[in-house]
Design a protein around this motif. Sequence first.
Motif, PDB file in Angstrom:
ATOM      1  N   GLY A  84       1.001  -1.072   0.030  1.00 56.27           N
ATOM      2  CA  GLY A  84       0.147  -0.093   0.049  1.00 56.27           C
ATOM      3  C   GLY A  84       0.803   1.313  -0.032  1.00 56.27           C
ATOM      4  N   THR A  85       2.177   1.007  -0.589  1.00 55.48           N
ATOM      5  CA  THR A  85       2.961   2.151  -0.137  1.00 55.48           C
ATOM      6  C   THR A  85       2.828   3.457  -1.069  1.00 55.48           C
ATOM      7  N   MET A  86       2.242   3.124  -2.288  1.00 54.51           N
ATOM      8  CA  MET A  86       2.087   4.132  -3.327  1.00 54.51           C
ATOM      9  C   MET A  86       0.642   4.894  -3.060  1.00 54.51           C
ATOM     10  N   LYS A  87      -0.287   4.005  -2.716  1.00 54.19           N
ATOM     11  CA  LYS A  87      -1.633   4.622  -2.374  1.00 54.19           C
ATOM     12  C   LYS A  87      -1.515   5.619  -1.245  1.00 54.19           C
ATOM     13  N   ALA A  88      -0.848   5.505  -0.196  1.00 55.57           N
ATOM     14  CA  ALA A  88      -0.758   5.963   0.993  1.00 55.57           C
ATOM     15  C   ALA A  88       0.065   7.282   0.705  1.00 55.57           C
ATOM     16  N   ASN A  89       0.934   7.346  -0.256  1.00 56.88           N
ATOM     17  CA  ASN A  89       1.799   8.597  -0.226  1.00 56.88           C
ATOM     18  C   ASN A  89       1.614   9.242  -1.646  1.00 56.88           C
ATOM     19  N   LYS A  90       0.436   8.853  -2.335  1.00 56.62           N
ATOM     20  CA  LYS A  90       0.352   9.410  -3.801  1.00 56.62           C
ATOM     21  C   LYS A  90       0.520  10.844  -3.804  1.00 56.62           C
ATOM     22  N   ALA A  91      -0.047  11.916  -2.739  1.00 58.33           N
ATOM     23  CA  ALA A  91       0.068  12.927  -2.750  1.00 58.33           C
ATOM     24  C   ALA A  91       1.283  13.633  -2.540  1.00 58.33           C
ATOM     25  N   LEU A  92       2.143  13.003  -1.823  1.00 61.09           N
ATOM     26  CA  LEU A  92       3.629  13.480  -1.883  1.00 61.09           C
ATOM     27  C   LEU A  92       4.482  13.014  -2.831  1.00 61.09           C
TER      28      LEU A  92
END
Length: 258
Positions: A84-92
């Motif tokens: 889930g790394t990219m989903k959780a940090n998509k805004a950053l």
Amino acid sequence: MRLIEQHLRITAALIVREMSTRYGSKPGGYLWAIFDPVAHVAMMTLIFQVFARMPALGLSFPLFFASGYLPFTFYQRMSSFMAGTMKANKALLSYPVVSPFDAIVSRFVLQLMTDAVVTIVILMMIVELADVTQPMNVAGMVEAAGAAAVLGLGVGTINIVMFARFPLYEQIFGIINRPLFMISGVFFLPEALPNPFHDIILYNPLVHIIMWFRSAVYPEYRADGLDTGYVIEFALVCFVAGLALLTTSMREIREDRL
């Protein structure tokens, strides 16, 4: 050196952000991450004692179950958290200074530290409460847990891209991954299985990881068929494959097309 220092600062900031996001909104915060596996080990110990008089190894039911459960969670929690790394940090990731690899490293470090603390707390409680006096090979436990974490990192990194590209794959992976807890040797010793089941189950790298960890916990345990080289090679292949998939998909991740 400036670039390395910059990425280290970003990674540290992401770790703090992940901690506040993951544990800050829950009652008890970070303590819940420790209480949950402790309660799980206690519950499974009670179930074990109802159906069996003696554990397959040693005299302590909590230690036997923990020696299988703890290395398995290093893989399971790491792989699911990394996916889930990219989903959780998509805004950053819209900021050029933040790399997807920074997000991956921060999540890996946070999960590894959490699992290490959980393992230490559970083993210390078992040693004190169950009056366990046997010597343990701490270096062997660290090696097995590290191999499990790297395997979880590799599988999770692959799934970052695969889950985004193929939604059906996420469902298939969940179906395949679910029974691993039952067939990886958490509840039993692989040596107790008759052939050909014993030989077939050894293709599962998690079986070797649990055997590796148990052989460090129990000095008298001789893990028949343990192949640490196979585990390390399997974990590294998964990690390299995950990095390759992530690298080829970097532009799509940046442009939010995944």
